[in-house]
Design an enzyme around this catalytic site. Structure first.
Site, short mmCIF file in Angstrom:
data_model
loop_
_atom_site.label_atom_id
_atom_site.label_comp_id
_atom_site.label_asym_id
_atom_site.label_seq_id
_atom_site.Cartn_x
_atom_site.Cartn_y
_atom_site.Cartn_z
N LYS A 184 -10.07 0.29 -1.87
CA LYS A 184 -10.09 -0.12 -0.46
C LYS A 184 -11.43 0.24 0.18
CE LYS A 184 -7.40 0.62 3.79
NZ LYS A 184 -6.21 1.34 4.32
N GLU A 202 0.84 -1.19 0.00
CA GLU A 202 0.00 0.00 0.00
C GLU A 202 0.89 1.25 0.00
OE1 GLU A 202 -3.87 1.62 2.55
OE2 GLU A 202 -2.37 0.37 3.56
N CYS A 209 -4.87 -3.77 3.44
CA CYS A 209 -4.55 -3.37 4.81
C CYS A 209 -5.70 -3.61 5.80
CB CYS A 209 -4.08 -1.92 4.81
SG CYS A 209 -3.09 -1.48 6.27
#
Length: 267
Positions: free
Chosen positions: A112, A41, A154
């Site tokens: 995301k 990321e 993440c």
């Protein structure tokens, strides 16, 4: 057997330096036989307040997307391009992960979904991703020559329902670009990754940031490949590096036949 790689970086606010480092690490992984690489990321820009400007530039000239496409085509491998900022309709940006085939063609992109808003008591103290980032709302699983590939980013790792949605789409490999904080990563990163691999009977390729980025931000490293039985195949410590392992796809197929977890779901 197939060889795959997670690329760990310690990215900074220097875009040019980050891209040079990413290019070198992708070349290293390719030179060692990797057929898929996953970048972390924020691989291109970390810790900068200029993400909105970068997203606006990317919307016009797509420099970072072209960079990723070129790496895939040059080395003839699949590239999961960490995340780069792309403009959102409300003035914020999306953390977007683009997936490129070995031809350089884009197979799809994932925004995301889960945003990290938390207070940890570390040097940074308070994290408010939603101030700058807008959440995505779609699951991504794409067909590749290595099987069906899903992408999460993440903080998504803490939400198993996202990975069940990937399982519904037949996912075989899960790529997880990340920038886990040091405190949360050292406590939870590996247990969560192993759980996602075991419960979905998938290979997990998790590429993390791993070092000190500035006076307030430290990431946890530990980029790792985990097989469908939950075994750690290869793992990093801290610092920029490539993490490479062979993966037995036939073993994964055999495990799913012996223990058909997906067929046993009731809820």
């Amino acid at each position: 057997m197939v060889k795959l790689a997670a690329i760990q970086m310690v990215s900074s606010a220097d875009l040019g330096a980050n891209l040079q480092r990413a290019e070198a690490l992708v070349a290293e992984a390719a030179g060692n036989g990797a057929r898929l690489v996953v970048l972390p990321e924020n691989f291109a820009l970390f810790g900068s307040r200029d993400i909105a400007a970068l997203a606006a530039t990317e919307a016009v000239d797509a420099n970072l997307q072209q960079f990723l496409s070129a790496q895939a085509a040059r080395h003839q491998l699949i590239v999961v391009g960490g995340t780069i900022p792309t403009p959102a309709e409300d003035g914020r940006v999306y953390a977007t992960s683009f997936v490129y085939a070995a031809s350089g063609n884009c197979l799809g992109s994932y925004r995301k979904i889960h945003l990290f808003d938390a207070e940890l008591g570390d040097e940074q103290g308070r994290y408010r991703e939603s101030d700058a980032y807008a959440p995505g709302d779609s699951v991504l699983v794409v067909d590749t020559e290595l099987g069906k590939l899903g992408v999460a980013v993440c903080y998504d790792l803490r939400f198993p329902e996202l990975f069940r949605a990937m399982q519904d789409r037949g996912v075989d490999i899960i790529a997880l670009p990340s920038a886990f904080t040091r405190s949360t990563g050292w406590a939870h990163w590996l247990p969560l990754l192993r759980a996602r691999a075991i419960e979905n009977q998938c290979l997990v390729v998790a590429a993390n940031q791993g070092g000190i980025h500035d006076a307030k931000r430290q990431t946890s490293g530990g980029s790792v490949l985990i097989d469908s039985w939950g075994r750690v195949l290869a793992e990093a410590g801290l610092g920029a590096c490539t993490v490479i392992a062979n993966y037995d796809t036939e073993e994964q197929i055999a495990l799913r036949k012996r223990m058909p977890v997906a067929q046993h779901r009731r809820l």
